[in-house]
Design an enzyme around this catalytic site. Structure first.
Site, PDB file in Angstrom:
ATOM      1  N   GLY B  17      -4.826  20.780  21.882  1.00  0.00           N
ATOM      2  CA  GLY B  17      -4.961  22.603  21.512  1.00  0.00           C
ATOM      3  C   GLY B  17      -3.473  22.489  21.552  1.00  0.00           C
ATOM      4  O   GLY B  17      -3.316  22.785  22.809  1.00  0.00           O
ATOM      5  N   THR B  18      -2.434  23.797  20.687  1.00  0.00           N
ATOM      6  CA  THR B  18      -1.262  23.592  21.183  1.00  0.00           C
ATOM      7  C   THR B  18      -0.746  24.647  20.097  1.00  0.00           C
ATOM      8  O   THR B  18      -1.477  24.932  19.170  1.00  0.00           O
ATOM      9  CB  THR B  18      -0.705  21.544  20.238  1.00  0.00           C
ATOM     10  OG1 THR B  18       0.407  21.500  20.752  1.00  0.00           O
ATOM     11  CG2 THR B  18      -1.157  21.725  18.988  1.00  0.00           C
ATOM     12  N   THR B  19       0.996  24.313  20.372  1.00  0.00           N
ATOM     13  CA  THR B  19       1.095  24.825  18.694  1.00  0.00           C
ATOM     14  C   THR B  19       2.738  23.365  18.666  1.00  0.00           C
ATOM     15  O   THR B  19       3.668  23.445  19.674  1.00  0.00           O
ATOM     16  CB  THR B  19       2.598  25.939  19.756  1.00  0.00           C
ATOM     17  OG1 THR B  19       0.818  26.815  20.426  1.00  0.00           O
ATOM     18  CG2 THR B  19       2.918  26.747  19.014  1.00  0.00           C
ATOM     19  N   ASP B  34       4.792  22.474  22.677  1.00  0.00           N
ATOM     20  CA  ASP B  34       4.759  23.130  23.879  1.00  0.00           C
ATOM     21  C   ASP B  34       3.935  21.454  24.056  1.00  0.00           C
ATOM     22  O   ASP B  34       4.924  20.969  23.678  1.00  0.00           O
ATOM     23  CB  ASP B  34       3.023  23.884  24.230  1.00  0.00           C
ATOM     24  CG  ASP B  34       1.936  23.324  23.588  1.00  0.00           C
ATOM     25  OD1 ASP B  34       0.942  23.695  24.299  1.00  0.00           O
ATOM     26  OD2 ASP B  34       1.828  23.187  22.342  1.00  0.00           O
ATOM     27  N   LYS B  50       4.702  16.047  22.528  1.00  0.00           N
ATOM     28  CA  LYS B  50       4.186  15.672  21.434  1.00  0.00           C
ATOM     29  C   LYS B  50       4.856  15.614  19.837  1.00  0.00           C
ATOM     30  O   LYS B  50       4.154  15.675  18.784  1.00  0.00           O
ATOM     31  CB  LYS B  50       3.397  17.475  20.996  1.00  0.00           C
ATOM     32  CG  LYS B  50       2.472  17.874  22.072  1.00  0.00           C
ATOM     33  CD  LYS B  50       1.613  18.819  21.763  1.00  0.00           C
ATOM     34  CE  LYS B  50       0.496  19.177  23.447  1.00  0.00           C
ATOM     35  NZ  LYS B  50       0.155  20.801  23.594  1.00  0.00           N
TER      36      LYS B  50
END
Lengths: 249, 214
Positions: B17-19, B34, B50
């Site tokens: 779950g990320t940006t 992130d 990531k």
């Protein structure tokens, strides 16, 4: 030259380290109709002679030069059915490559795949080697124009001019004499025709057709047939050139 | 949530779950992400990377199930390596995108993975390909992804310009990712930036204290 017992299977070496079956396959190619591939200043040309062995034949059938994709062509020398098998494989490789990698297969990759396929048939006793040499001509933006020839042994080399078949000696000497790198494809057509005509000196009385294709800067860099009128002109001029040479002699 | 719950209960699948974000500028592209990997409410990795290496000038940004995206990235890295060896030169970004897409499309029923493929190649320069859940491919000049991206569409639409300079693009990505981390519970930690150009790759690590929005 007899292979005695060492030529019964392609899976057997002779005592001198030769594989006779592969050599015999190459013989089959050497005894067949001549095919030429030449890189010129602005493109690549593939040419083949076809004897009209029967008056019942339709013109321009029994093609020897095919498209693998828009910018890649393959010419077959030797046993045509064997060559067509290789062609099918090349088409499949090219199409699957493009499907997987989203770019067209370069000639050096494609010819490598074809060579590996041809070579595989020289390793097992249950199959025979292909009696066909294939020429691959292509263009892509990164590598430019490329020309490869794959022999029945699986050997493949990149050439700027190559030939196989009955008339290969004649063609090779013409390659020595003329610097095709300085000629445009249009200019080179005459000399291609000349080589193909000279290739069947002994069979002058028979009727022949000439199949030529090219990939050049002028035809959108696609692999296409050379227009028939250009071929006819080239053949006419070539015949004149040959007469002049003979008169000169 | 106590210790025994974590040990004995079924974990929420670990997700990124990320940006994640990539932007093309005049001369290359900037990638930003992130660093939070969450397993439900538990932050499994607070300093994750990531931005995955696919090839010398091709990277992928992963969102969705961490297991799925890592597995796919591993396959694609292998295929691209073999392909580049045969080709003898740098692979096209479109090739990498196609390889990813084949996985995401064929196994769409089993996977939860959305990927941004970003890189530079000598044929078409810097390129970004967005590969959402179903396995489609869209080429874009800039792309945002992950749960945090939902909070910054307005910011990005207003602040994106074509042909930014390196500094402008870097500031754009940095602030966008920071804003998303500020509002998204599943995004956080530090910001990683990567500048991809013809000549080199430059990685940057923005520590928590230097994140512009917090």
């Amino acid at each position: 030259m007899s292979g005695s017992m060492y030529d019964l299977s392609v899976a057997t070496y002779s005592q001198e380290g030769r594989i006779y079956q592969v050599e015999y396959a190459t013989k089959a190619v050497e005894n067949s109709e001549t095919v030429i591939g030449v890189k010129c200043k602005d493109g690549v040309i593939l040419g083949a002679e076809k004897q009209k062995f029967s008056r019942l034949l339709e013109d321009n059938t029994n093609k020897r030069i095919y498209n693998i994709d828009l910018q890649t062509g393959m010419a077959l020398c030797g046993k045509l059915p064997d060559g067509r098998n290789i062609l099918q494989r090349a088409k499949a490789e090219s199409s699957q490559y493009q499907d997987m990698y989203a770019i067209p297969a370069s000639a050096h990759v494609l010819s490598d795949r074809v060579a590996q396929y041809v070579h595989a048939y020289t390793m097992y006793s249950g199959v025979r080697p292909f009696g066909s040499a294939t020429f691959i001509a292509s263009y892509n933006t990164f590598d430019g124009y490329e020309l490869y020839m794959i022999e029945p042994s699986g050997n493949k080399y990149a050439y700027h001019a190559c030939t196989h078949g009955k008339g290969r000696a004649v063609c090779k000497s013409e390659f020595e004499r003329r610097n095709f790198k300085d000629l445009t494809c249009q200019e080179a057509l005459v000399y291609i025709a000349k080589m193909l005509i000279l290739a069947h000196e002994e069979f002058k009385e028979k009727k022949y057709e000439y199949e030529m294709t090219w990939i050049t800067d002028n035809n959108g860099r696609k692999h296409q047939n050379v227009p028939q009128d250009l071929i006819n002109n080239a053949v006419q001029q070539a015949e004149q050139l040959i007469e002049q040479d003979q008169i000169g002699e | 949530m106590n210790y025994t719950d974590i040990l004995t209960s079924k974990f929420e699948p670990e997700t990124t779950g990320t940006t994640i974000m990539a932007v093309i500028y005049d001369g290359g592209l900037i990638i930003g992400a992130d660093s939070r990997t969450s397993s439900g409410q538990f932050v499994a990795d607070r300093c994750a990377d990531k931005i995955d290496y696919v090839h010398d000038r091709i990277f992928c940004l992963r969102s969705g199930s961490a297991a799925d995206t890592q597995a796919i990235a591993k396959y694609v890295r292998y295929y691209i390596d073999a392909h580049a060896q045969e080709l003898g030169r740098l692979p096209a970004v479109a090739t990498a995108a196609n390889l990813f897409r084949n996985f995401l499309y064929e196994y769409k029923d089993s996977l939860s993975a959305a990927i941004i493929v970003a890189g530079w190649d000598p044929y078409k320069g810097p390129q970004i390909f967005t590969l959402p859940l179903g396995g489609s491919v869209i080429e874009q000049k800039w792309s945002i992804g992950g749960s945090g991206s939902t909070f910054i569409w307005g910011f990005c639409d207003s602040n994106y310009k074509e042909n930014m300079t390196l500094q402008e693009a870097r500031a754009f990505v940095l602030h966008a990712v920071a804003h998303a981390m500020y509002r998204d519970g599943s995004s956080g930690g530090i910001i990683r930036l990567l500048n991809v150009t013809k000549d080199k790759i430059e990685r940057e690590f923005i520590d928590y204290k230097d994140v512009p929005v917090k």
